[in-house]
Design a protein around this motif. Structure first.
Motif, PDB file in Angstrom:
ATOM      1  N   ALA A  44     -53.967 -43.204   4.692  1.00  0.00           N
ATOM      2  CA  ALA A  44     -53.440 -44.257   5.563  1.00  0.00           C
ATOM      3  C   ALA A  44     -54.179 -44.304   6.895  1.00  0.00           C
ATOM      4  CB  ALA A  44     -51.950 -44.035   5.798  1.00  0.00           C
ATOM      5  N   ARG A  45     -54.765 -43.205   7.312  1.00  0.00           N
ATOM      6  CA  ARG A  45     -55.467 -43.186   8.596  1.00  0.00           C
ATOM      7  C   ARG A  45     -56.740 -44.019   8.567  1.00  0.00           C
ATOM      8  NH1 ARG A  45     -54.135 -36.999   9.785  1.00  0.00           N
ATOM      9  NH2 ARG A  45     -52.066 -37.364  10.632  1.00  0.00           N
ATOM     10  N   ALA A  46     -57.273 -44.313   7.395  1.00  0.00           N
ATOM     11  CA  ALA A  46     -58.477 -45.139   7.301  1.00  0.00           C
ATOM     12  C   ALA A  46     -58.181 -46.598   7.636  1.00  0.00           C
ATOM     13  CB  ALA A  46     -59.071 -45.032   5.901  1.00  0.00           C
ATOM     14  N   THR A  47     -56.943 -47.027   7.493  1.00  0.00           N
ATOM     15  CA  THR A  47     -56.579 -48.422   7.749  1.00  0.00           C
ATOM     16  C   THR A  47     -56.016 -48.625   9.149  1.00  0.00           C
ATOM     17  OG1 THR A  47     -54.382 -48.069   6.823  1.00  0.00           O
ATOM     18  CG2 THR A  47     -56.087 -48.841   5.316  1.00  0.00           C
ATOM     19  N   THR A  48     -56.166 -47.658  10.029  1.00  0.00           N
ATOM     20  CA  THR A  48     -55.594 -47.740  11.373  1.00  0.00           C
ATOM     21  C   THR A  48     -56.096 -48.953  12.161  1.00  0.00           C
ATOM     22  OG1 THR A  48     -55.270 -45.367  11.403  1.00  0.00           O
ATOM     23  CG2 THR A  48     -55.262 -46.487  13.518  1.00  0.00           C
ATOM     24  N   PRO A  49     -57.417 -49.265  12.170  1.00  0.00           N
ATOM     25  CA  PRO A  49     -57.849 -50.454  12.926  1.00  0.00           C
ATOM     26  C   PRO A  49     -57.239 -51.751  12.400  1.00  0.00           C
ATOM     27  CG  PRO A  49     -59.715 -49.057  12.438  1.00  0.00           C
ATOM     28  CD  PRO A  49     -58.556 -48.503  11.676  1.00  0.00           C
ATOM     29  N   TYR A  50     -57.068 -51.838  11.087  1.00  0.00           N
ATOM     30  CA  TYR A  50     -56.471 -53.028  10.486  1.00  0.00           C
ATOM     31  C   TYR A  50     -55.041 -53.211  11.001  1.00  0.00           C
ATOM     32  CZ  TYR A  50     -54.444 -56.003   6.882  1.00  0.00           C
ATOM     33  OH  TYR A  50     -53.783 -56.998   6.216  1.00  0.00           O
ATOM     34  N   PHE A  51     -54.283 -52.141  11.006  1.00  0.00           N
ATOM     35  CA  PHE A  51     -52.899 -52.227  11.476  1.00  0.00           C
ATOM     36  C   PHE A  51     -52.828 -52.432  12.983  1.00  0.00           C
ATOM     37  CE2 PHE A  51     -51.962 -49.875   7.456  1.00  0.00           C
ATOM     38  CZ  PHE A  51     -51.284 -50.921   6.854  1.00  0.00           C
ATOM     39  N   ILE A  94     -43.888 -49.448  24.263  1.00  0.00           N
ATOM     40  CA  ILE A  94     -44.640 -48.367  24.900  1.00  0.00           C
ATOM     41  C   ILE A  94     -44.325 -47.037  24.224  1.00  0.00           C
ATOM     42  CG2 ILE A  94     -44.841 -46.996  27.013  1.00  0.00           C
ATOM     43  CD1 ILE A  94     -44.691 -49.610  28.553  1.00  0.00           C
ATOM     44  N   LEU A  95     -43.050 -46.782  23.943  1.00  0.00           N
ATOM     45  CA  LEU A  95     -42.679 -45.526  23.284  1.00  0.00           C
ATOM     46  C   LEU A  95     -43.281 -45.423  21.886  1.00  0.00           C
ATOM     47  CD1 LEU A  95     -38.966 -45.110  24.364  1.00  0.00           C
ATOM     48  CD2 LEU A  95     -40.929 -43.761  25.078  1.00  0.00           C
ATOM     49  N   VAL A  96     -43.286 -46.527  21.140  1.00  0.00           N
ATOM     50  CA  VAL A  96     -43.875 -46.511  19.805  1.00  0.00           C
ATOM     51  C   VAL A  96     -45.372 -46.229  19.886  1.00  0.00           C
ATOM     52  CG1 VAL A  96     -44.501 -48.007  17.855  1.00  0.00           C
ATOM     53  CG2 VAL A  96     -42.158 -47.951  18.681  1.00  0.00           C
ATOM     54  N   GLU A  97     -46.055 -46.868  20.803  1.00  0.00           N
ATOM     55  CA  GLU A  97     -47.506 -46.668  20.908  1.00  0.00           C
ATOM     56  C   GLU A  97     -47.833 -45.273  21.413  1.00  0.00           C
ATOM     57  OE1 GLU A  97     -49.916 -48.556  19.732  1.00  0.00           O
ATOM     58  OE2 GLU A  97     -48.364 -49.879  18.968  1.00  0.00           O
ATOM     59  N   LEU A  98     -47.042 -44.729  22.317  1.00  0.00           N
ATOM     60  CA  LEU A  98     -47.285 -43.365  22.780  1.00  0.00           C
ATOM     61  C   LEU A  98     -46.978 -42.335  21.705  1.00  0.00           C
ATOM     62  CD1 LEU A  98     -45.986 -43.461  26.464  1.00  0.00           C
ATOM     63  CD2 LEU A  98     -48.354 -43.333  25.667  1.00  0.00           C
ATOM     64  N   SER A  99     -46.059 -42.641  20.812  1.00  0.00           N
ATOM     65  CA  SER A  99     -45.742 -41.695  19.744  1.00  0.00           C
ATOM     66  C   SER A  99     -46.817 -41.663  18.664  1.00  0.00           C
ATOM     67  CB  SER A  99     -44.399 -42.033  19.115  1.00  0.00           C
ATOM     68  OG  SER A  99     -44.486 -43.235  18.383  1.00  0.00           O
ATOM     69  N   ARG A 100     -47.721 -42.625  18.667  1.00  0.00           N
ATOM     70  CA  ARG A 100     -48.790 -42.679  17.665  1.00  0.00           C
ATOM     71  C   ARG A 100     -49.962 -41.782  18.028  1.00  0.00           C
ATOM     72  NH1 ARG A 100     -49.077 -46.345  14.024  1.00  0.00           N
ATOM     73  NH2 ARG A 100     -51.327 -46.516  14.211  1.00  0.00           N
TER      74      ARG A 100
END
Length: 101
Positions: A44-51, A94-100
């Motif tokens: 799943a980490r390979a599709t990170t830019p797509y998401f 912001i919390l969701v993006e920081l948790s990534r």
């Protein structure tokens, strides 16, 4: 007999306690996962830019909808609710993006 307000308050308290217990159970189970069980994340980490593109589009649409709702000249009470909702939404993004990280 219990009055309606007391029973509805009791129901709310029980629902909040149940949700809290469910969240704690999920967190406890996540803490006990082994490394072998987390290997399914690697593809799943390979599709990170797509998401990331889709998340940016979603956040843009949310912001545009919130700004359009503020422009519709709501009553002062509704305008306060919209501002509060916008603050909660912005904080959660912001919390969701920081948790990534």
């Amino acid at each position: 007999m219990i009055s309606f307000s007391v029973s509805s308050t009791l129901a709310r308290v029980l629902m909040i306690l149940g949700a809290t217990l469910g969240i704690l159970l999920i967190a406890w189970m996540a803490l006990h996962l082994s490394v072998a069980q987390l290997n399914w994340l690697e593809p799943a980490r390979a599709t990170t830019p797509y998401f990331a593109c889709w998340r940016a589009l979603l956040y843009t649409l949310i912001f545009a909808g919130w700004a359009a709702a503020l422009r519709m000249q709501p009553t002062p009470a509704d305008q306060q609710r919209l501002k509060r909702l916008g603050l909660i939404g912005f904080s959660s993004i912001i919390l969701v993006e920081l948790s990534r990280v």
